[in-house]
Design a protein around this motif. Sequence first.
Motif, PDB file in Angstrom:
ATOM      1  N   GLY A   1       0.790  -1.233   0.000  1.00  0.00           N
ATOM      2  CA  GLY A   1       0.000   0.000   0.000  1.00  0.00           C
ATOM      3  C   GLY A   1       0.817   1.276   0.000  1.00  0.00           C
ATOM      4  O   GLY A   1       0.274   2.377  -0.144  1.00  0.00           O
ATOM      5  N   ASP A   2       2.146   1.160   0.134  1.00  0.00           N
ATOM      6  CA  ASP A   2       3.035   2.322   0.172  1.00  0.00           C
ATOM      7  C   ASP A   2       3.631   2.529  -1.219  1.00  0.00           C
ATOM      8  O   ASP A   2       4.279   1.623  -1.767  1.00  0.00           O
ATOM      9  CB  ASP A   2       4.146   2.078   1.201  1.00  0.00           C
ATOM     10  N   VAL A   3       3.409   3.698  -1.810  1.00  0.00           N
ATOM     11  CA  VAL A   3       3.915   3.964  -3.161  1.00  0.00           C
ATOM     12  C   VAL A   3       5.427   4.198  -3.105  1.00  0.00           C
ATOM     13  O   VAL A   3       5.897   5.157  -2.488  1.00  0.00           O
ATOM     14  CB  VAL A   3       3.203   5.182  -3.789  1.00  0.00           C
ATOM     15  N   LEU A   4       6.177   3.303  -3.753  1.00  0.00           N
ATOM     16  CA  LEU A   4       7.629   3.450  -3.812  1.00  0.00           C
ATOM     17  C   LEU A   4       8.045   4.363  -4.950  1.00  0.00           C
ATOM     18  O   LEU A   4       9.004   5.120  -4.846  1.00  0.00           O
ATOM     19  CB  LEU A   4       8.300   2.075  -3.999  1.00  0.00           C
ATOM     20  N   PHE A   5       7.320   4.237  -6.053  1.00  0.00           N
ATOM     21  CA  PHE A   5       7.660   5.031  -7.237  1.00  0.00           C
ATOM     22  C   PHE A   5       6.399   5.311  -8.031  1.00  0.00           C
ATOM     23  O   PHE A   5       5.562   4.434  -8.224  1.00  0.00           O
ATOM     24  CB  PHE A   5       8.658   4.261  -8.117  1.00  0.00           C
ATOM     25  N   ASP A   6       6.243   6.553  -8.466  1.00  0.00           N
ATOM     26  CA  ASP A   6       5.113   6.921  -9.307  1.00  0.00           C
ATOM     27  C   ASP A   6       5.561   8.050 -10.236  1.00  0.00           C
ATOM     28  O   ASP A   6       5.798   9.179  -9.789  1.00  0.00           O
ATOM     29  CB  ASP A   6       3.925   7.376  -8.453  1.00  0.00           C
ATOM     30  N   SER A   7       5.699   7.719 -11.504  1.00  0.00           N
ATOM     31  CA  SER A   7       6.208   8.714 -12.454  1.00  0.00           C
ATOM     32  C   SER A   7       5.239   9.883 -12.642  1.00  0.00           C
ATOM     33  O   SER A   7       5.642  10.960 -13.092  1.00  0.00           O
ATOM     34  CB  SER A   7       6.483   8.057 -13.814  1.00  0.00           C
ATOM     35  N   ASP A   8       3.967   9.677 -12.302  1.00  0.00           N
ATOM     36  CA  ASP A   8       2.976  10.756 -12.452  1.00  0.00           C
ATOM     37  C   ASP A   8       2.968  11.716 -11.259  1.00  0.00           C
ATOM     38  O   ASP A   8       2.332  12.765 -11.309  1.00  0.00           O
ATOM     39  CB  ASP A   8       1.571  10.173 -12.626  1.00  0.00           C
TER      40      ASP A   8
END
Length: 261
Positions: free
Chosen positions: A64-71
Motif C-alpha cells: 500500500g506504500d507507493v515506492l515510485f510513481d512517475s505521475d
Amino acid sequence: MAILEVKNINKSFGKTEVLKGVSFSLEEGQVLSIIGSSGSGKTTLLRCINFLETADSGKITVDGDVLFDSDSTEKLSSKQKRDKQLSIGLVFQQFNLFPQYDVLGNVTLAPKLRAKERPDFKKNKAQIYAEIEEKAIKLLKQMGLEEKIHNYPCQLSGGQQQRVSIARAMALEPKILFFDEPTSALDPELTGEILKVIRELAETNMTMVIVTHEMNFAKEVSDYIVFMDQGVIAEEGKAEDIILNPQTERLKAFLNKVNDK
C-alpha cells in the motif's frame, strides 16, 4: 490486497528499450519466479523496484506504500527513498559482502545504522546493539553459519558468502525478499545449499521474488512464474502450467534451450 504491485514500468538506456510496459502483482506469502534469457530485462526490473535504477514511467507499490510513481510531482528526499528501500531485501548474484567486516558485522551493519535514528538510541545504545546482534546470530543459525560468525568473507566458500548475504537482507525484516540469480556465481555443488535455504524460507511464507535460471527449482518453490522476453512479460501463470504446459512459441523455445544445457 497485493503486497507488491508493479504497473506499466518502462525503462530505456539511451535508445534501447529494456522494459516495455511491465505489470504484475504478488500476494503476501507468495513466491514469484521471473525467468527469461539474458537481456530480457529481468535484472533491470528488479533494480527499478529496489531504487538501484529509476524507471522512466510507471508505478510501484509495496504493501500500500507507493515506492515510485512517475505521475507524482512529489520528489522524495534521500532519507525517504532509503526508508522505502528498507521494506525490500535484495540478494545479489555476487554476494557484495564488506571484506573488512566479519560475518556478524556484515549482518548487523545496516540495522545498527538504522538504529541511530531511534529517539532512544543514545540512552539505550548498548541494549539496542545487543538485541540487533542477538537477532543476527539467530538468523545466522538459521543459515547454518553459527560457527562462522567471526570469520571474514575471504575465509568462506561462495555458498557460505551467499548465505551471509541472505541473512543480511533478512536482518532488516523486509516485507519482500528479492533474489537476482542467487546461484549464478556458484559452482554446481554449492547451488543446492542456496536453493535449500530459499526453499526453507518459502515454507515460512516469506514473500519472495526470484530471478532464476533453475527451472526445476522455480517449478517446485514458486506459486507463480513470469516469463520475460525482450522487455515484456510474454507469458505468466501458475508455476506448473508455465514449466509443463507453455502456451507461446517463445516460452517453448526458451525452455527447450534451457533443458538442452
